[in-house]
Design an enzyme around this catalytic site. Structure first.
Site: not given
Length: 377
Positions: A108, A212
């Protein structure tokens, strides 16, 4: 692809996204894959929850861990900065049968998280990072619950951590690692650096490595795997407003033709189903507030008109949603303008960190108040 005891027919994982990957969205993705391809083949991960809030049984957090009866494996992403809380949360998940798979979040980039030493900031503290991963693995020993770890390239271009993070996670017993190929400083801007995924794959050989970043269609997923040699892909923003993407990925990886993208009429039916599932989970009032952002993603590139879009952005009931959707032309084909990147992008920025955070990467001190929030970005 195999993650612990789970053999996935498609090497595809839905990335946890706050405010998006709740049980309603996951159910919708699974339904569309089943309807289009006759199977559910990937891994669908729920929203991130904090270890501390889970152990304290915070009501909102417990509701976020809701899974549909048919979901298998049930995948839960855990955020933590503290080995003690990590162990307690993972042990609770194992003892109470709350999930079948635990994914650890160290990616994050949101300032409210990194400025306290959490998320993408934490792998810089390599010993603390290792202790947190080890705590989750230790808590699930003797079970069939695999622990996986997701992280970014690093804090910024001067502080790459992904190679150490991948090696440490594998050494501590993680069943797989996933790399979002951006630094925290990039946030969601610019281009994902797939070369770093290839480097991680060469560096970590004992467990699957997933990639990703910048996968917006099936062709992107195939291209990433071809370019990097990674074992699977993690899909985030690419599925916003396109929950049928997982059906397309399932077909592509199986060598089957990808079905024609949905018409506007089919998209409106998907929106209606999404609203219904959200209502079942949240109740109508919160569901309609939540569907508003999804509608904007669903209609990206389609002709709708300013007044109709404004009405949908303020929708309050399922009945009102039905009336507004009925005004769309069902015969409009899926537009080329709806292809490509979507969701938040923003711009790069300096990463907020605690004072002195970069002084000693071997410092194991747990960051203060970094796990107070109940959900991350």
């Amino acid at each position: 692809m195999k993650i612990g005891p789970f053999a996935l027919r498609s090497p595809v994982v839905l990335a946890p996204m706050a405010g998006v990957t709740n049980v309603a969205f996951r159910t919708l993705c699974r339904e569309l894959e089943l309807a289009r391809e006759g199977t559910v083949s990937g891994l669908y991960v729920c929203e991130m929850v904090t270890a501390r809030a889970l152990v304290e049984r915070h009501p909102v957090t417990m509701h976020m861990t809701t899974f549909a009866p048919e979901e298998s494996p049930r995948s839960l992403q855990l955020y933590s900065v503290d080995p003690v809380n990590t162990y307690a949360a993972a042990k609770m998940i194992a003892d109470e049968g709350l999930a079948d798979h635990i994914d650890m979040n160290f990616g994050c980039p949101v300032p409210k998280v990194t400025r306290r030493g959490g998320g993408a900031a934490l792998p810089y503290k390599r010993k603390l990072f290792g202790e947190i991963v080890a705590a989750a693995v230790r808590a699930t020993e003797g079970t069939d619950i695999p622990v996986t770890v997701k992280f970014r390239i690093g804090i910024d271009d001067a502080h790459h951590t992904h190679l150490d993070a991948g090696r440490i996670a594998a050494e501590e017993g993680a069943a797989a690692v996933a790399l979002h190929a951006r630094t925290a400083a990039q946030r969601y801007s610019g281009t994902a650096d797939w070369e770093q995924i290839a480097e991680l794959k060469q560096h970590v050989t004992s467990v699957p490595v997933l990639g990703n970043g910048d996968i917006f269609d099936a062709g992107d997923a195939i291209a990433m795997m071809d370019a990097t040699g990674c074992d699977g892909v993690v899909i985030g923003r690419g599925c916003l407003g396109r929950p049928w993407l997982f059906a397309e990925l399932s077909a592509a990886f199986a060598g089957r033709p990808i079905k024609t993208p949905p018409t506007l009429g089919e998209v409106t039916r998907i929106i209606r189903r999404h609203g219904e599932l959200l209502t079942d989970h949240f109740g109508e009032d919160k569901a309609m507030r939540d569907i508003r952002k999804h509608v904007a993603w669903y209609l990206h590139g389609f002709p709708a008109g300013a007044d109709l879009r404004r009405g949908l952005a303020l929708v309050k009931t399922l009945s009102e949603l039905d009336d507004l959707l009925a005004q769309l032309d069902p015969d409009v084909p899926f537009p080329r303008a709806a292809e490509g990147p979507r969701g938040r992008q923003g711009s790069a920025a300096s990463v907020s960190l605690p004072d002195g955070w970069l002084d000693d990467p071997d410092d194991c001190t747990v960051p203060t108040a970094a796990d107070v929030m109940h959900s991350g970005g």
